[in-house]
Design a protein around this motif. Sequence first.
Motif, short mmCIF file in Angstrom:
data_model
loop_
_atom_site.label_atom_id
_atom_site.label_comp_id
_atom_site.label_asym_id
_atom_site.label_seq_id
_atom_site.Cartn_x
_atom_site.Cartn_y
_atom_site.Cartn_z
N UNK A 10 0.84 -1.20 0.00
CA UNK A 10 0.00 0.00 0.00
C UNK A 10 0.88 1.25 0.00
N UNK A 11 0.60 2.20 -0.90
CA UNK A 11 1.37 3.45 -0.91
C UNK A 11 1.18 4.21 0.40
N UNK A 12 2.27 4.67 0.99
CA UNK A 12 2.16 5.47 2.21
C UNK A 12 1.59 6.83 1.83
N UNK A 13 1.03 7.51 2.80
CA UNK A 13 0.46 8.83 2.60
C UNK A 13 0.51 9.58 3.92
N UNK A 14 0.40 10.88 3.82
CA UNK A 14 0.17 11.75 4.97
C UNK A 14 -0.87 12.76 4.54
N UNK A 15 -1.92 12.91 5.35
CA UNK A 15 -3.00 13.85 5.05
C UNK A 15 -3.53 14.41 6.36
N UNK A 16 -3.98 15.66 6.31
CA UNK A 16 -4.61 16.28 7.47
C UNK A 16 -6.03 15.73 7.60
N UNK A 17 -6.44 15.44 8.85
CA UNK A 17 -7.79 14.94 9.07
C UNK A 17 -8.69 16.05 9.63
N UNK A 18 -9.91 15.66 9.97
CA UNK A 18 -10.91 16.60 10.48
C UNK A 18 -10.46 17.29 11.77
N UNK A 19 -9.52 16.70 12.48
CA UNK A 19 -9.01 17.28 13.73
C UNK A 19 -7.70 18.03 13.50
N UNK A 20 -7.35 18.24 12.22
CA UNK A 20 -6.13 18.94 11.80
C UNK A 20 -4.87 18.18 12.23
N UNK A 21 -4.98 16.86 12.36
CA UNK A 21 -3.83 16.01 12.68
C UNK A 21 -3.30 15.39 11.40
N UNK A 22 -1.98 15.17 11.35
CA UNK A 22 -1.40 14.45 10.22
C UNK A 22 -1.65 12.96 10.40
N UNK A 23 -2.27 12.36 9.42
CA UNK A 23 -2.56 10.93 9.43
C UNK A 23 -1.67 10.27 8.37
N UNK A 24 -0.87 9.29 8.80
CA UNK A 24 0.02 8.58 7.88
C UNK A 24 -0.23 7.08 8.00
N UNK A 25 -0.27 6.41 6.86
CA UNK A 25 -0.46 4.96 6.87
C UNK A 25 0.65 4.28 7.66
N UNK A 26 1.88 4.74 7.49
CA UNK A 26 3.02 4.09 8.14
C UNK A 26 2.93 4.13 9.66
N UNK A 27 2.15 5.05 10.22
CA UNK A 27 2.00 5.14 11.68
C UNK A 27 1.17 3.99 12.24
N UNK A 28 0.48 3.26 11.38
CA UNK A 28 -0.43 2.20 11.83
C UNK A 28 0.12 0.80 11.59
N UNK A 29 1.42 0.68 11.39
CA UNK A 29 2.03 -0.64 11.21
C UNK A 29 1.65 -1.53 12.40
N UNK A 30 1.25 -2.76 12.14
CA UNK A 30 0.82 -3.66 13.20
C UNK A 30 -0.69 -3.65 13.40
N UNK A 31 -1.37 -2.74 12.71
CA UNK A 31 -2.84 -2.69 12.74
C UNK A 31 -3.36 -2.79 11.31
N UNK A 32 -4.60 -3.25 11.18
CA UNK A 32 -5.26 -3.18 9.88
C UNK A 32 -5.79 -1.76 9.72
N UNK A 33 -5.89 -1.30 8.48
CA UNK A 33 -6.41 0.03 8.20
C UNK A 33 -7.48 -0.10 7.12
N UNK A 34 -8.64 0.49 7.38
CA UNK A 34 -9.71 0.55 6.39
C UNK A 34 -9.71 1.94 5.79
N UNK A 35 -9.43 2.03 4.50
CA UNK A 35 -9.56 3.28 3.77
C UNK A 35 -10.96 3.27 3.16
N UNK A 36 -11.87 4.00 3.78
CA UNK A 36 -13.26 4.04 3.31
C UNK A 36 -13.44 5.35 2.55
N UNK A 37 -13.45 5.23 1.23
CA UNK A 37 -13.49 6.40 0.33
C UNK A 37 -14.92 6.77 -0.02
N UNK A 38 -15.23 8.06 0.09
CA UNK A 38 -16.52 8.59 -0.36
C UNK A 38 -16.25 9.78 -1.28
#
Length: 153
Positions: A10-38
Amino acid sequence: MSPIEVGTKAPDFTAKDNKNQNISLSAYKGKKVLLSWHPLAWTPVCTDQMRALETNWGNFQNLNTIPLGFSVDSQPCKKVWATALQINNVSLPADFLPHGKIARDYGIFNETKGVSERANIIIDEDGNVQWVKVYPSGQLPDINEVLQVLSSN
């Protein structure tokens, strides 16, 4: 453009979320991640899709999964929308600048409409694409199907 293939890193990414926090895929290593696109905030099916994520927060936690509600909307838009919907737990990252780059990286950006497709992409604990499903724009994804996939792997 075709959706990213199962088994792909999965391509890594960093994006600001609704709480103005940086969200990166690489920060969740060891967990599953659901990218729910709308496609866009403030529309009925997208609203129901994000509310389903919030309603099932506890189920996601039990399944060692981080749900992320992605769209190409701006961070301020996602912030106000999350507040209006009472989304308190689920992070809603903004794929805004550069516009749709993350959606393009995952092969689900609709160039004609300038938005992402409606899709669910599950990333496994090692950062590999485990499951991909693209839905017709007007169809609400079945949250129970997503939970079933998460619990079976």
